[in-house]
Design an enzyme around this catalytic site. Structure first.
Site, mmCIF file in Angstrom:
data_model
loop_
_atom_site.group_PDB
_atom_site.id
_atom_site.type_symbol
_atom_site.label_atom_id
_atom_site.label_comp_id
_atom_site.label_asym_id
_atom_site.label_seq_id
_atom_site.Cartn_x
_atom_site.Cartn_y
_atom_site.Cartn_z
ATOM 1 N N ASP A 79 12.999 21.037 13.666
ATOM 2 C CA ASP A 79 14.381 21.280 14.079
ATOM 3 C C ASP A 79 14.624 22.682 14.610
ATOM 4 O O ASP A 79 15.485 22.902 15.456
ATOM 5 C CB ASP A 79 15.339 21.018 12.917
ATOM 6 C CG ASP A 79 15.234 22.082 11.839
ATOM 7 O OD1 ASP A 79 14.166 22.174 11.195
ATOM 8 O OD2 ASP A 79 16.203 22.837 11.646
ATOM 9 N N ASP A 82 11.202 26.452 11.585
ATOM 10 C CA ASP A 82 10.416 26.055 10.423
ATOM 11 C C ASP A 82 9.543 24.864 10.791
ATOM 12 O O ASP A 82 9.432 24.485 11.957
ATOM 13 C CB ASP A 82 11.339 25.732 9.244
ATOM 14 C CG ASP A 82 12.399 24.701 9.618
ATOM 15 O OD1 ASP A 82 12.241 24.017 10.645
ATOM 16 O OD2 ASP A 82 13.402 24.580 8.881
ATOM 17 N N TYR A 233 20.499 20.820 5.676
ATOM 18 C CA TYR A 233 21.254 19.858 6.468
ATOM 19 C C TYR A 233 21.969 18.877 5.542
ATOM 20 O O TYR A 233 21.899 17.662 5.709
ATOM 21 C CB TYR A 233 20.340 19.139 7.460
ATOM 22 C CG TYR A 233 19.853 20.082 8.536
ATOM 23 C CD1 TYR A 233 20.698 20.502 9.556
ATOM 24 C CD2 TYR A 233 18.559 20.595 8.504
ATOM 25 C CE1 TYR A 233 20.271 21.390 10.521
ATOM 26 C CE2 TYR A 233 18.120 21.489 9.465
ATOM 27 C CZ TYR A 233 18.983 21.882 10.471
ATOM 28 O OH TYR A 233 18.555 22.769 11.425
ATOM 29 N N GLU A 473 17.211 32.610 15.385
ATOM 30 C CA GLU A 473 16.470 31.344 15.292
ATOM 31 C C GLU A 473 16.975 30.345 16.326
ATOM 32 O O GLU A 473 18.169 30.075 16.417
ATOM 33 C CB GLU A 473 16.611 30.750 13.888
ATOM 34 C CG GLU A 473 15.743 29.523 13.671
ATOM 35 C CD GLU A 473 15.707 29.066 12.221
ATOM 36 O OE1 GLU A 473 14.765 28.333 11.858
ATOM 37 O OE2 GLU A 473 16.622 29.435 11.447
#
Length: 496
Positions: A79, A82, A233, A473
């Protein structure tokens, strides 16, 4: 503040001054940005990479995914920076990539349309695997807690690749509903080029929706997920919007009145009029309202008028000149919402504005915001300001897309990008051995071309520091709507 981080401020400020002097008024190469926004997804791939992989510093990874269920769950996307595959944001990313193709694919050159469809299919092939067993949906691969405790290349992962599944009658309405939306939207994107695959996607979309509707509840409320999906999430907004969102996409893909009836009869009970000013991986309301407005504006489906009214109320809150405007902007003009990864809001809002502008153009309508009339032209101008800000027209003079222009973030919060590639360093780099690269002040050795980072703070300030994941990120769901946005402006270079 560490001394080297102070140096970052100085270095970025100097780059900004140079960038503003060189780039001011030079315009943007939207075609180049479009190409890079799509290639970014190749850097996020998990699984066995194809021979035509263009992000060549990446290699195969996650080849045992699904092992603890004795099933194949290879593929899909990481996603962000990571190495976890979270099903909820991946499905939303897929929906937005497919919607980008549906609304703006005919504006793309054939090669970029192909690349966009390849990006969609990399996700849908994986999503089909998540539905491969009856009365079960796989929602996540990878233990996020151990993963986030390491700074490790995906090719070297030795953290737990735990597979998380939801079995009926346990609930996963949010992930299953979003998966239904993703597969339904994608079925339309592939309808002309691969009708057989399109039919497979649509059939599985219906299966996913039935799971979502029959077993209602949030996936992150399940005990085996609670401390693995959250706080990353977690479903903060509730699952009801994903039920309407999935039904809306199935209605558009099938034109089946059963889905229309579902939306009409369940709207109030599922909170269709709640939090209508949000849109992202967790909250689908604004996108739902824009999507359903198409049937009202172009098809005179007045039973959905309330969704159109909510869509226009949302748009009125976006427009600074509107009396109901309540959107916060940075001094430089960027849409801003607190919480990190702010550019996800800028790209998704710009996308919805352009989609709604298309609807208005087809019917020569305008939106009334009190005493202000908002036309398709107004919406496109507002969206363009967000696009140009991201690409470099901002107080920092910095492109927030990696690899676009001469000045962009060099130290993004991304494991694969910041660690030496397998080609350059074939020896295994263990979990904690990657920390020296995380803490390094050196630029990332591998260019994650097209990655859009989280973006600047509310004062337009950005520090090029991989330590600050909220700003540095990239995520797939920042890029996905931007694909459609860039396709529009690339095909309309004279728009102002």
């Amino acid at each position: 503040m560490k001394a080297w981080r102070r140096l970052f401020y100085v270095a970025v400020f100097e780059a900004a001054l140079i960038g503003m002097l060189i780039g001011k008024g030079s315009g943007h190469d939207y075609w180049d940005a479009l190409s890079k926004a799509i290639i970014f997804f190749e850097g996020q791939r998990s699984g066995v990479l194809p021979q035509d992989q263009r992000m060549s510093w990446r290699q195969n990874s996650g080849l045992s995914d699904g092992w603890n269920y004795n099933t194949d769950l290879t593929g899909g996307y990481y996603d962000a920076g990571d190495n976890v595959k979270f099903g909820f944001p991946m499905a939303f990313t897929t929906t937005m990539l497919a919607w980008s193709v549906l609304e703006f694919g005919d504006l793309m050159p054939p090669n970029e349309l192909r690349n966009a469809l390849v990006a969609v299919r990399w996700a849908t092939d994986y999503l089909l695997k998540t539905l491969s067993q009856p009365n079960r949906i796989f929602v996540q691969v990878g233990d996020p807690n151990s993963d986030h405790d390491c700074w490790e290349r995906p090719e070297d992962m030795d953290t737990a690749r735990t597979t998380y599944a939801i079995d009926a009658p346990n609930a996963a309405s949010d992930v299953a509903g979003e998966t239904a939306a993703a597969l339904a939207a994608s079925s339309m994107a592939f309808r002309s080029s691969d009708p057989g695959y399109s039919e497979t996607l649509l059939r599985n979309a219906i299966t996913a929706f039935e799971f979502a509707d029959n077993y209602r509840g949030a996936y992150s409320d399940n005990e085996n997920l609670k401390y693995n999906a959250c706080p990353y999430y977690c479903d903060f907004n509730g699952y009801q919007d994903e039920l309407l969102w999935g039904a809306a996409w199935l209605r558009r893909a099938t034109q089946d009145d059963n889905f229309l009836n579902y939306i009409e009869s369940n709207g109030k009970t599922l909170g269709a009029e709640d939090t209508i000013n949000e849109f992202g991986w967790d909250n689908k309301h604004a996108g739902l309202n824009v999507l359903l407005s198409k049937e009202v504006i172009e098809g005179n489906m007045y039973s959905l008028e309330s969704y159109k009214s909510s869509a226009e109320s949302f748009i009125c809150t976006m427009i600074p000149e509107s009396p109901s405007s309540n959107m916060e902007y940075t001094p430089g003009g960027l849409v801003y919402r607190s919480g990190g990864s702010n550019l996800q809001h800028a790209t998704s809002i710009a996308f919805l504005e352009l989609v709604y502008a298309n609807y208005l153009t087809h019917t020569s309508q305008v939106i009334t915001c009190g005493n202000v009339y908002v036309s398709a032209q107004t919406l496109r101008q507002h969206a363009k300001r967000q696009v140009d800000y991201i690409l470099g027209d901002n107080p920092m003079g910095l492109s927030y897309m990696v690899g676009y222009s001469n000045y962009y973030p060099q130290r993004i919060h991304h494991r694969a990008s910041s660690l030496p590639s397998i080609k350059d360093h074939p020896h295994f780099i263990a979990c904690k051995e990657g920390s020296i690269y995380y803490n390094s002040t050196n630029p990332n050795p591998n260019l994650l071309v097209g990655a859009i980072v989280g973006g600047p703070d509310q004062n337009d300030d950005y520090v090029d520091d991989r330590f600050d994941f909220r700003e540095s990120e990239p995520t797939t769901y920042i890029n996905a709507p931007f694909v459609g946005v860039l396709a529009y402006f690339a095909a309309n270079p004279s728009f102002s």
